[in-house]
Design a protein around this motif. Structure first.
Motif, PDB file in Angstrom:
ATOM      1  N   TYR A 109      -9.210-107.310  23.678  1.00 57.73           N
ATOM      2  CA  TYR A 109      -8.516-108.180  24.632  1.00 57.73           C
ATOM      3  C   TYR A 109      -8.301-109.564  24.044  1.00 57.73           C
ATOM      4  O   TYR A 109      -7.216-110.147  24.175  1.00 57.73           O
ATOM      5  N   ARG A 110      -9.325-110.094  23.381  1.00 55.61           N
ATOM      6  CA  ARG A 110      -9.211-111.437  22.803  1.00 55.61           C
ATOM      7  C   ARG A 110      -8.376-111.429  21.522  1.00 55.61           C
ATOM      8  O   ARG A 110      -7.635-112.378  21.264  1.00 55.61           O
ATOM      9  N   LEU A 111      -8.514-110.386  20.732  1.00 61.77           N
ATOM     10  CA  LEU A 111      -7.749-110.318  19.485  1.00 61.77           C
ATOM     11  C   LEU A 111      -6.252-110.186  19.741  1.00 61.77           C
ATOM     12  O   LEU A 111      -5.441-110.417  18.847  1.00 61.77           O
ATOM     13  N   HIS A 112      -5.892-109.833  20.962  1.00 62.43           N
ATOM     14  CA  HIS A 112      -4.473-109.784  21.324  1.00 62.43           C
ATOM     15  C   HIS A 112      -3.869-111.186  21.329  1.00 62.43           C
ATOM     16  O   HIS A 112      -2.655-111.345  21.143  1.00 62.43           O
ATOM     17  N   TYR A 113      -4.718-112.207  21.528  1.00 64.39           N
ATOM     18  CA  TYR A 113      -4.227-113.580  21.628  1.00 64.39           C
ATOM     19  C   TYR A 113      -4.589-114.427  20.413  1.00 64.39           C
ATOM     20  O   TYR A 113      -4.413-115.647  20.448  1.00 64.39           O
ATOM     21  N   MET A 114      -5.078-113.813  19.366  1.00 65.48           N
ATOM     22  CA  MET A 114      -5.437-114.587  18.175  1.00 65.48           C
ATOM     23  C   MET A 114      -5.360-113.709  16.934  1.00 65.48           C
ATOM     24  O   MET A 114      -5.491-112.483  17.004  1.00 65.48           O
TER      25      MET A 114
END
Length: 387
Positions: A109-114
């Protein structure tokens, strides 16, 4: 519909000239409006998502010893430790917010934005590692594997400034300057040693349903001896800026809509002036003022609506395919662009678009009706007097 009204309306629509120009103008006004709404709305949503997933979570529990948290609307939940430090480079310094996280913090989920690149295992030393942003690494002239000195700011009154040496264990980038220039990640266990205050312990919660109502409901359902905040309240200035910016953008677009809508009134006036003789002849043959106005209104309004739908389709098509332009801008070195997010997923804000187009539809209809009022002054006598 009266056959006369239908025939004359169709004749006006098919006639080239002023009505075609009106349709093109409305389309050229509508398309940029839709593109602006898609761009601004998508960018603000992208910025908010990065604050939520990388900085704060939808809901924060700070300084808690015991908490009871309902699991119904939770996508993921992470324990973190936060603090501040001054980082030293070869020729510059940077103040950063340190966040201690566990290994599973950087989930899908976080790697989708970074974008995150770790230092290879074989290049890691025995030092604790820090993950810097690409912005901070460029500012301090650091790269993955380098050592960096920090002066940790104490989080208690009894604490003292503490020097720490870390190895750059990874470089990340989320594409938004305000986060990239301030946030760095370190190991959770090491962060616990650096920051001992209870208020430095933060539980971040990412909600499945991210609507404002659902997030507030989740926050109110948490029982804890700590403090509970939503990301809106934690970043009240940022959130208020989002709301004010969106309202200002819509207000400016509505002003443009009013100006464009009144152009249709000008076109209607000119069309009536061009059709004086035809209107006089039709009245001589028995057409009423109401039939004349209805025919003119239908022809002009149909062209206006057609231009709006053409502009809407073109605006959505262009707005959803801005990636090549945004990628080109993101690679440029323009300083002013650093305040914006150029890497985001385009989303059509239907509510805002419908609002703007509804105002354009209503104002256009009203302005056309007002401009057609003077058709009653056109009488069959105009054919004989030339007035």
């Amino acid at each position: 519909m009266n056959p006369f009204v239908a025939l004359w309306s169709r004749k006006r629509i098919l006639r080239r000239g002023r009505l075609t120009g009106c349709m093109v103008l409305i389309a050229l006004v509508t398309a940029p409006l839709v593109i602006a709404l898609i761009f601004s709305g998508s960018m603000m949503n992208g910025i908010a998502d990065r604050f939520i997933y990388l900085s704060d979570g939808h809901v924060q529990i700070t300084g808690a010893g015991n908490s009871t948290i309902p699991q119904d609307n939770i996508l993921c939940m992470d324990e973190t430790v936060t603090g501040y430090a001054l980082m030293y480079g070869a020729s510059d310094t940077a103040s950063v917010s340190l966040k201690g996280v566990k290994e599973d913090y950087f989930n899908s989920y976080r790697l989708h934005y970074m974008d995150l690149e770790y230092l290879p295992q074989e290049e890691r030393s025995g030092l604790n590692r820090i993950i810097l942003s690409e912005t901070t690494s460029h500012k301090l002239n650091l790269k993955a594997g380098d050592r960096v000195a920090l002066m940790v700011v104490p989080d208690t009154e009894e604490g003292v400034l503490r020097p720490v040496m870390l190895q750059v264990g990874g470089i990340y980038s989320c594409g938004y300057e305000q986060i990239d220039s301030n946030l760095a990640f370190i190991d959770y266990t090491h962060a616990q040693k650096l920051f001992s205050s209870r208020d430095s312990r933060v539980t971040e919660i990412i909600a499945k349903d991210s609507s404002d109502t659902a997030v507030r409901s989740l926050a109110s359902s948490i029982s804890t001896d700590g403090r509970v905040n939503t990301w809106q309240s934690k970043n009240s200035s940022v959130y208020s800026n989002f709301v004010n910016s969106r309202q200002m953008i819509i207000l400016i677009l509505l002003i443009i809509v009013f100006i464009a809508s009144f152009f249709t009134a000008s076109s209607a006036n000119q069309i009536i002036e061009d059709d004086v003789q035809e209107i006089a002849v039709s009245k001589l043959m028995g057409a009423s003022d109401r039939m004349t106005r209805q025919s003119a209104f239908i022809s002009i309004y149909t062209v206006t609506l057609t231009g709006m739908f053409i502009g809407l389709a073109a605006g959505i098509l262009i707005g959803l395919n801005l990636s090549p332009i945004l990628n080109l801008l993101s690679r440029s070195d323009l300083i002013n662009l650093s305040y914006y997010l150029l890497d985001f997923s385009s989303v059509v804000p239907w509510r805002d678009i419908i609002l703007v187009l509804a105002v354009m539809t209503c104002v256009s209809a009203l302005s056309i009706l007002i401009s057609l009022r003077h058709t009653r002054r056109i009488t069959p006598m105009r054919l004989f007097t030339g007035l």
